[in-house]
Design a protein around this motif. Structure first.
Motif, short mmCIF file in Angstrom:
data_model
loop_
_atom_site.label_atom_id
_atom_site.label_comp_id
_atom_site.label_asym_id
_atom_site.label_seq_id
_atom_site.Cartn_x
_atom_site.Cartn_y
_atom_site.Cartn_z
N GLY A 175 -58.69 67.86 8.53
CA GLY A 175 -60.05 68.37 8.40
C GLY A 175 -60.64 68.11 7.03
O GLY A 175 -60.06 67.43 6.16
N GLY A 176 -61.84 68.70 6.84
CA GLY A 176 -62.61 68.42 5.63
C GLY A 176 -61.94 68.82 4.34
O GLY A 176 -62.15 68.19 3.31
N LEU A 177 -61.16 69.90 4.32
CA LEU A 177 -60.56 70.37 3.08
C LEU A 177 -59.36 69.54 2.62
O LEU A 177 -59.07 69.47 1.43
N GLN A 178 -58.65 68.91 3.57
CA GLN A 178 -57.39 68.27 3.21
C GLN A 178 -57.34 66.76 3.47
O GLN A 178 -56.44 66.09 2.97
N HIS A 179 -58.29 66.21 4.24
CA HIS A 179 -58.07 64.84 4.67
C HIS A 179 -58.14 63.84 3.52
O HIS A 179 -57.49 62.80 3.54
N HIS A 180 -58.92 64.15 2.46
CA HIS A 180 -58.95 63.25 1.30
C HIS A 180 -57.61 63.25 0.55
O HIS A 180 -57.26 62.25 -0.08
N LEU A 181 -56.89 64.37 0.64
CA LEU A 181 -55.58 64.44 -0.01
C LEU A 181 -54.51 63.77 0.85
O LEU A 181 -53.67 63.03 0.33
N ARG A 182 -54.56 64.02 2.16
CA ARG A 182 -53.49 63.52 3.04
C ARG A 182 -53.68 62.06 3.42
O ARG A 182 -52.70 61.37 3.72
N ASP A 183 -54.91 61.57 3.41
CA ASP A 183 -55.16 60.15 3.70
C ASP A 183 -54.99 59.37 2.39
O ASP A 183 -55.79 59.47 1.47
N PHE A 184 -53.93 58.57 2.33
CA PHE A 184 -53.61 57.87 1.08
C PHE A 184 -54.68 56.87 0.67
O PHE A 184 -54.82 56.56 -0.52
N SER A 185 -55.44 56.35 1.62
CA SER A 185 -56.48 55.38 1.27
C SER A 185 -57.68 56.06 0.61
O SER A 185 -58.57 55.38 0.10
N HIS A 186 -57.71 57.40 0.59
CA HIS A 186 -58.75 58.14 -0.11
C HIS A 186 -58.31 58.55 -1.53
O HIS A 186 -59.02 59.30 -2.20
N HIS A 187 -57.15 58.08 -1.96
CA HIS A 187 -56.67 58.40 -3.30
C HIS A 187 -57.29 57.43 -4.29
O HIS A 187 -57.20 56.21 -4.12
N PHE A 188 -57.92 57.98 -5.32
CA PHE A 188 -58.55 57.13 -6.34
C PHE A 188 -57.49 56.71 -7.37
O PHE A 188 -57.39 57.25 -8.45
N SER A 189 -56.69 55.74 -6.95
CA SER A 189 -55.59 55.26 -7.79
C SER A 189 -55.22 53.87 -7.32
O SER A 189 -55.73 53.36 -6.31
N LEU A 190 -54.33 53.25 -8.05
CA LEU A 190 -53.86 51.92 -7.65
C LEU A 190 -53.17 51.98 -6.29
O LEU A 190 -53.33 51.06 -5.46
N GLU A 191 -52.44 53.07 -6.03
CA GLU A 191 -51.76 53.21 -4.75
C GLU A 191 -52.79 53.35 -3.62
O GLU A 191 -52.61 52.81 -2.53
#
Length: 820
Positions: A175-191
């Motif tokens: 959901g909205g609160l966690q999907h940016h954390l759990r979806d690795f492609s939403h991580h603002f990093s090299l990974e």
């Protein structure tokens, strides 16, 4: 009495620093006590040294040890200390630099306490949010199609322009609160970038489920058709990189429904922690109860750091990209006093050492600034500066921690606790702590490298000294050949002598034979020839040059007889005895014997060696017309130079041979003393070796090889008021290096080591010259002391002249060999 001498502490046997402890003055003598600090353990070794030097011959390049503990006899010796006795402090005092560094740390620590204060997560979040919001609006305005002004407008525009396939699986990732954390492609990093590209090429979205398990969700066909997955390589690469980056801009400031306040996206730090938590090894061994994964989720959604407002409601404080950017800003604030500390420390070092350098070089005008050694002034690449930075950083951290503890205790007191731990942690300057860790690391590395470098340099020096010593050594087998040739020559000379001289010669021969070492193996002519062949095969031919030098200097009957005739039975001079003419020695016998046993086809090799010695004496003293004559045509170099060595031997003996000459006097003392020096005793046919050990010949004494240090040559040169010792030894060294035998076997590097050894001795003598020069101008000395000092100074100047000339000739020889 004022002295301004230059000294240095050499690092031996584990001791590496010294502390001037106390000064005692009395009877015109100043004594300072040094404490040598061992590298391991806490015990200090104390020794006293004196700047009153001239009356003590047992010195090492400017230091007279008045008292030494038992521990001092393990090789530590003081060669120089830079000291101004009048001002009673050591010039360029490291302790002063370290005190300055500590003061800089205190000043910077107070600035941190007053102006920086404690770390604030709210301030970090606020500053980070402001910068992120400005960035998102700026990105949107770079598009010509953007017509809005607000942050909401910018987010809406970027979301519509750059849709992202990961957003289509919000529900699958919590959901909205966690999907940016759990979806690795939403991580603002090299990974995150890597997972975005991976999604484009594999057709799967990667992340974790609600339990923290790693999952890969296949992308449905409709999203391919809508262009969220590229059709070819270039499209997929563009969508996975550029479009991903622009979509991150739309998400980092929250959603369009809650701009500037939404969950945002995780920053690089939280991203890597989340990704590591999904690894099987972490799941199985480190987080079986999911405590860490829940902790990460609470950090991101803001419940971990939530605060209760005045109305009793929980206000979440999220830890996302905006927070991480704000934390960098907070650390930047903490870095300011750390940077101030660094600049103050290095700046004070620069100013202090600029002052010292200008004072030492007596700078009076702008043109004099060229004399300054910038390497000593600039606060970089310097072990002193490294230690100062360590001290300043440690002091800064100590002040910072003390301030944090005091303020935490005050807060705890108001809250009824002993210490407010949270307050303490928020007031610690973590940049300062990190700088301290790095400073200590660099300091330890520097000390380790210096010790390693010193040990390596000492090993190299020892190896070079051993190689040089071996080159200039006459081993027992070589001495056996030398003495056997001399013995055979004496036999033949006595047989050819007139009856009137034969008795005296036989008496001299008997005394000479008694002085030979007990373990010396004397050979007949055939055995000598065989031995030379064996030694040539084993040792090369360099040793022959040393033997030829000793044969050229062999002056039987002359020195020994004149010495015996001028002594009383107790060894004291007897002027009442009139000297008589000494029997002559037929030097042609040596030529004949040497050519026969060595197979040397050169004409008159002994005579040629003698001429080379004679020529080099002229080169060294600047008089090429000097004539040196000897018995029956042999160039007796000892008449011009070696004679002085015989005169000096009883004076030098205690320093050269130590206990080996205890109780000796007269001829025996002279012979034993010169044996310690090398060729001098061999020229007289005296004691050449003891206990089967090799002796140093060919001028090795002037290199400081005798006794393993430079003290022998330094002492000998000081006791020689005419410079004859230096002239004698340097002429032998130069003749040896020029000989055909040595030229055939020796490399330029070997001669270079000898030249460096000579330069070391010259440096020691220059220190002595400076001390004696200052002493000669001391008004407190009586006439006898002044006369003795001037006499020593005169001899020292002559010796230095010979040694410098010898060094120049060796350098020419090295250049010739290098170009040949």
């Amino acid at each position: 009495m004022t002295w301004d001498a230059t000294f240095q502490l050499l690092f031996y046997s584990g001791y590496y620093c010294f502390v001037p402890e106390r000064t005692v003055e009395g009877e015109g003598r100043m004594t300072r006590e040094l404490e040598l600090s061992p590298r391991h353990g806490s015990e200090l070794v104390s020794v006293e040294y004196s700047l009153e030097l001239a009356n003590d011959k047992g010195i090492e390049a400017g230091i007279s040890v008045a008292k030494a503990t038992g521990d001092f006899g393990d090789g530590i010796y003081v060669e120089s200390i830079e000291e101004d006795a009048a001002s009673d402090h050591v010039q360029d005092d490291a302790q002063l630099d370290y005190k300055i560094a500590a003061a800089c740390g205190v000043v910077a620590g107070l600035c941190d306490s007053i102006f920086v204060g404690k770390f604030s997560l709210d301030r970090a979040n606020e500053w980070g949010s402001e910068k992120v919001n400005e960035f998102v609006v700026w990105v949107a305005k770079q598009h010509s199609g953007f017509r809005g002004e607000s942050l909401r407008d910018a987010i809406n525009f970027l979301e519509d322009e750059y849709p992202f396939v990961g957003d289509k699986y919000t529900a699958e990732f919590g959901g909205g609160l966690q999907h940016h954390l759990r979806d690795f492609s939403h991580h603002f990093s090299l990974e995150g970038l890597v997972f975005s590209i991976l999604t484009q090429f594999t057709g799967k979205v990667y992340g974790t489920n609600q339990y923290g398990d790693f999952i890969a969700i296949p992308v449905e066909e409709q999203w391919f058709k809508e262009g969220l997955i590229g059709d070819n390589f270039c499209e997929r690469l563009f969508i996975g990189t550029v479009q991903w980056l622009l979509h991150m801009a739309s998400d980092m400031a929250g959603s369009s429904s809650n701009p500037g306040q939404g969950t945002g996206i995780p920053g690089p730090l939280l991203s890597i922690i989340k990704e590591l938590s999904a690894l099987p090894v972490f799941e199985n061994a480190m987080d079986s109860g999911m405590r860490t994964r829940k902790f990460i989720s609470k950090m991101f959604n803001g419940t971990l750091f939530a605060q209760v407002d005045d109305e009793g409601r929980k206000v979440p404080r999220r830890f996302n990209l905006r927070t991480e950017i704000g934390i960098v800003h907070e650390l930047g604030r903490q870095a300011l006093p750390v940077l101030l500390n660094e600049c103050l420390t290095r700046g004070c070092y620069f100013l202090h050492h600029l002052y010292l350098e200008m004072k030492d070089n007596e700078v009076r005008s702008l043109s004099d600034l060229k004399q300054l050694d910038m390497d000593r002034i600039l606060p970089f690449n310097n072990s002193r500066v490294v230690r100062m930075v360590s001290i300043a950083s440690a002091t800064f951290t100590a002040v910072d921690l003390a301030d944090a503890a005091i303020r935490a205790a005050l807060v705890g007191f108001t809250e009824g606790r002993v210490l407010a731990g949270k307050e303490f942690l928020l007031r610690v300057n973590y940049v300062g702590v990190t700088r301290l860790v790095f400073a200590i690391g660099v300091d330890v590395k520097t000390v380790w490298e210096r010790r390693t470098s010193h040990r390596q340099r000492q090993q190299n020096d020892d190896s070079a000294d051993r190689a040089t010593m071996e080159t200039l050594s006459l081993k027992p087998e070589h001495l056996s050949v030398l003495f056997s040739i001399e013995r055979l020559a004496l036999y033949e000379d006595i047989d050819r002598s007139k009856a009137v001289d034969r008795g005296e010669k036989e008496e001299w021969f008997g005394k000479w034979s008694e002085n030979l070492p007990a373990d010396c193996v004397l050979l007949n002519q055939g055995q000598v020839k065989e031995r030379i062949e064996e030694l040539d095969a084993r040792d090369g031919t360099t040793w022959k040059a040393l033997v030829l030098i000793e044969l050229a200097r062999f002056v039987p009957y002359d020195s020994y007889r004149s010495e015996m005739e001028s002594e009383n039975p107790d060894g004291s001079p007897d002027s009442s005895i009139k000297k008589t003419k000494c029997p002559k020695f037929d030097s042609k016998i040596l030529e004949e014997l040497w050519c026969d046993v060595s197979g040397d086809l050169d004409k008159s090799p002994v005579q040629q060696t003698a001429k080379a010695l004679n020529k080099n004496v002229g080169v060294l003293d600047g008089s090429r017309t000097r004539k040196i004559v000897g018995a029956a045509g042999t160039a007796a170099v000892a008449v011009a130079t070696g004679g002085a060595a015989f005169t000096l031997a009883p004076v030098i003996a205690p320093f050269l041979a130590g206990s080996a000459v205890a109780g000796l006097s007269g001829a025996a003392l002279t012979s034993a003393s010169l044996a310690a020096v090398g060729g001098g005793a061999l020229a007289a046919g005296g004691l050449g070796m003891a206990g089967g050990t090799a002796i140093i010949a060919g001028g090795g004494a002037v290199l400081g090889l005798v006794g393993g240090s430079g003290v022998t040559a330094v002492t000998s040169l000081l006791t020689d008021s005419k410079g004859a010792f230096a002239l004698d030894e340097c002429s032998k060294l130069l003749t040896f290096c020029q000989s055909d035998f040595a030229q055939a076997d020796m490399k330029p590097e070997t001669i270079e080591r000898m030249r460096q050894g000579l330069l070391d001795q010259i440096e020691r003598m220059e220190i002595q010259q400076e001390v004696l020069s200052r002493r000669s101008g001391d008004k407190g000395l009586d006439k006898a002391e002044k006369k003795e000092t001037k006499k020593e100074l005169s001899g020292l100047k002559k010796s230095l002249g010979y040694m410098r000339n010898c060094e120049k000739e060796l350098l020419k020889l090295i250049n010739q060999k290098s170009h040949s």
